[in-house]
Design an enzyme around this catalytic site. Structure first.
Site, mmCIF file in Angstrom:
data_model
loop_
_atom_site.group_PDB
_atom_site.id
_atom_site.type_symbol
_atom_site.label_atom_id
_atom_site.label_comp_id
_atom_site.label_asym_id
_atom_site.label_seq_id
_atom_site.Cartn_x
_atom_site.Cartn_y
_atom_site.Cartn_z
ATOM 1 N N GLY A 3 52.932 -17.528 43.166
ATOM 2 C CA GLY A 3 52.268 -18.554 43.985
ATOM 3 C C GLY A 3 51.137 -19.204 43.207
ATOM 4 O O GLY A 3 50.867 -18.819 42.056
ATOM 5 N N ASP A 4 50.525 -20.240 43.800
ATOM 6 C CA ASP A 4 49.411 -20.955 43.164
ATOM 7 C C ASP A 4 49.800 -21.616 41.846
ATOM 8 O O ASP A 4 48.977 -21.755 40.948
ATOM 9 C CB ASP A 4 48.205 -20.015 42.935
ATOM 10 N N GLU A 5 51.050 -22.015 41.741
ATOM 11 C CA GLU A 5 51.518 -22.643 40.499
ATOM 12 C C GLU A 5 51.168 -24.131 40.457
ATOM 13 O O GLU A 5 51.304 -24.774 39.407
ATOM 14 C CB GLU A 5 53.042 -22.504 40.364
ATOM 15 N N GLY A 6 50.779 -24.678 41.602
ATOM 16 C CA GLY A 6 50.502 -26.124 41.665
ATOM 17 C C GLY A 6 51.618 -26.873 42.391
ATOM 18 O O GLY A 6 51.825 -28.068 42.158
ATOM 19 N N ALA A 53 48.730 -18.881 52.842
ATOM 20 C CA ALA A 53 48.449 -19.404 51.510
ATOM 21 C C ALA A 53 47.998 -20.840 51.671
ATOM 22 O O ALA A 53 48.123 -21.418 52.752
ATOM 23 C CB ALA A 53 49.680 -19.329 50.642
ATOM 24 N N GLY A 54 47.477 -21.403 50.614
ATOM 25 C CA GLY A 54 47.020 -22.788 50.723
ATOM 26 C C GLY A 54 47.380 -23.567 49.487
ATOM 27 O O GLY A 54 47.631 -23.001 48.432
ATOM 28 N N HIS A 55 47.463 -24.872 49.655
ATOM 29 C CA HIS A 55 47.647 -25.753 48.511
ATOM 30 C C HIS A 55 46.376 -26.554 48.375
ATOM 31 O O HIS A 55 45.834 -27.005 49.378
ATOM 32 C CB HIS A 55 48.718 -26.796 48.785
ATOM 33 N N THR A 103 55.531 -11.350 50.296
ATOM 34 C CA THR A 103 55.246 -11.975 51.576
ATOM 35 C C THR A 103 56.418 -11.675 52.516
ATOM 36 O O THR A 103 57.376 -11.017 52.122
ATOM 37 C CB THR A 103 54.954 -13.482 51.408
ATOM 38 N N ARG A 132 38.958 -15.726 47.449
ATOM 39 C CA ARG A 132 38.815 -14.545 46.588
ATOM 40 C C ARG A 132 39.331 -14.839 45.177
ATOM 41 O O ARG A 132 40.251 -15.629 44.986
ATOM 42 C CB ARG A 132 39.498 -13.326 47.205
#
Ligand code: GDP
Length: 425
Positions: free
Chosen positions: A11-14, A38-40, A237, A305
């Site tokens: 995750g968080d790859e963009g 999760a967030g973008h 998840t 975090r």
């Protein structure tokens, strides 16, 4: 034409940036799994936004944003998100929410908190958004579909049954206050009124859109390694993060998904507990990358975090791309690495004295040691560059080395957080 934008890693790859960018030419953007956990982060002309539930195409007037049946729908979070973007000047978005999406209930959030508390040191590092209790209930067939909010008699009876069951656990396992069916029913009435304007038979809507030749983007949350079947179980998840699940979580034929754009970050980051073979163990080195990473550092978009940092992992990414069914790789956040003299890349895992390049099952991951290949850095800022050939030679070599190792074509390189920071190959 349906395209999926999904992640190959933790995750968080963009994905948000790539979806927002591709949404310029799309008609409909669909979230098909996950929830507000999760967030973008998206940077565009209106400002910087952290989206949790809305799809990343929500900033254009010409797009319709869809929440598919596969999503864990937190109604107050969705409604607040709509309010907050319109307050920041974004035109009121067109939103459709599946009548078959299930609702994150107030008690799911409580159970998530209580369970993490009960597990103490053995906790999963949950974001406590209620996602795991939500999906447990969905598959135990005691969840609530959006449509149920509109069937008052059945709803009332179901709420009573729910409280009866949940209160046993609250009292005896968690020693926490019991749920009151009257209060819960009132809350659900509020949810009903909040969501009513958006409810839609989404699979029928998308079927028609496909027939009309509309361009549809499926936007994934998290990445392959957090998939409950193919990821680092149990530190995963609760809903599938794979493009294939897009067909289910949106309600469209699987053969309609023609392009699978897998987003891969130029280094690694992960949140929560779990094996992370290419993790940078030297805290000074990790912190340096963390504070330079992403748009404003590698800190969770939902929780704030600090993310765990690692070098690029070819073993995990090759696997992550394969499971997604990748047709194109979007290689992101490459600009961040410009400060390094040398860049280690993980090209194999050593497990029990043997080097492997196929991503193994979880218990072997804990034994795996990274085999690192060190590549020379390019020592300059590549942001603003628009053509591949203008990138410094060592930067191109880094991209091409990784492309060969993972075995999937890198067709886009992202060198900054903005929509326009993109190099097509
Ligand atoms: P997502 O959940 O996959 O969309 O990823 P996140 O939004 O959690 O993390 C990606 C972060 O990197 C965000 O802060 C983006 O603004 C930022 N970002 C995306 N692409 C690039 C890029 O090419 N360069 C830089 N510097 N930041 C980027």
């Amino acid at each position: 034409m349906v395209k999926a934008v999904v992640g190959a890693n933790w995750g968080d790859e963009g994905k948000g940036k790539i979806t927002d960018m591709l949404a310029e030419k799309a008609d409909i953007i669909v979230r098909f799994q996950g929830g507000a956990n999760a967030g973008h982060t998206i940077v565009n002309d209106y400002g910087t936004f952290a989206l949790h539930t809305l799809p990343s195409g929500v900033f254009y007037d010409h797009t319709t944003s869809v929440i598919g049946n596969g999503v864990a729908l937190n109604i107050p979070v969705l409604v607040n998100e709509i309010r907050s973007i319109t307050e920041q000047g974004v035109p009121a978005p067109k939103i459709k929410v599946s009548d078959r999406a299930q609702i994150v209930m107030p008690y799911h959030i409580l159970f998530d908190e209580y369970e993490e508390e009960r597990l103490g040191k053995k906790s999963f590092g949950s974001t406590k958004s209620g996602i795991a209790p939500f999906y447990s209930d969905k598959y135990a067939k005691v969840g609530y579909q959006v449509s149920e909010l509109f069937d008052e008699d059945t709803l009332k009876e179901k709420v009573e049954r729910t409280c009866e069951q949940k209160n046993v656990l609250l009292e005896h396992l968690y020693h926490k206050p019991a749920l009151d069916p009257k209060e819960l029913l009132e809350e659900l009435h509020e949810y009903r009124d909040m969501i009513a304007p958006y409810v839609c038979d989404v699979s029928a809507f998308l079927w028609d859109a496909i027939k009309e030749g509309k361009e549809i983007l499926l936007e994934g949350q998290l990445g392959t390694l957090k998939d409950p079947d193919h990821g680092i179980y149990p530190m995963v998840t609760s809903s599938s993060t794979l493009a294939a699940y897009g067909a289910i979580g949106a309600g469209i034929p699987p053969y309609e998904i023609r392009q699978i754009i897998t987003v891969v970050k130029a280094y690694s980051s992960a949140v929560g507990a779990g094996a992370f073979v290419s993790e940078i163990l030297d805290e000074t080195e990790a912190e340096e990358l963390r504070k330079r990473g992403g748009n404003k550092g590698e800190y969770g978009a939902t929780t704030g975090r600090p993310r765990r940092m690692g070098w690029f992992d070819c073993v995990a990414t090759k696997y992550g791309c394969r499971l997604q069914g990748t047709t194109d790789v979007a290689f992101t956040v490459l600009d961040v690495l410009g400060y390094l003299d040398e860049i280690p890349v993980c090209t194999g895992y050593e497990v029990d004295g043997k080097v492997i390049t196929d991503f193994p099952v979880t218990h072997l991951l804990y034994k795996a040691k990274p085999v690192l290949t060190v590549l020379p850095g390019w020592k300059c800022d590549i942001s603003g560059i628009k053509e591949y050939d203008k990138l410094p030679e060592n930067c191109r070599k880094y991209i091409e080395f990784i492309e060969k190792e993972i075995g999937f074509p890198i067709t886009m390189v992202s060198n900054g957080p903005k929509r326009s920071d993109i190099i097509y190959r």
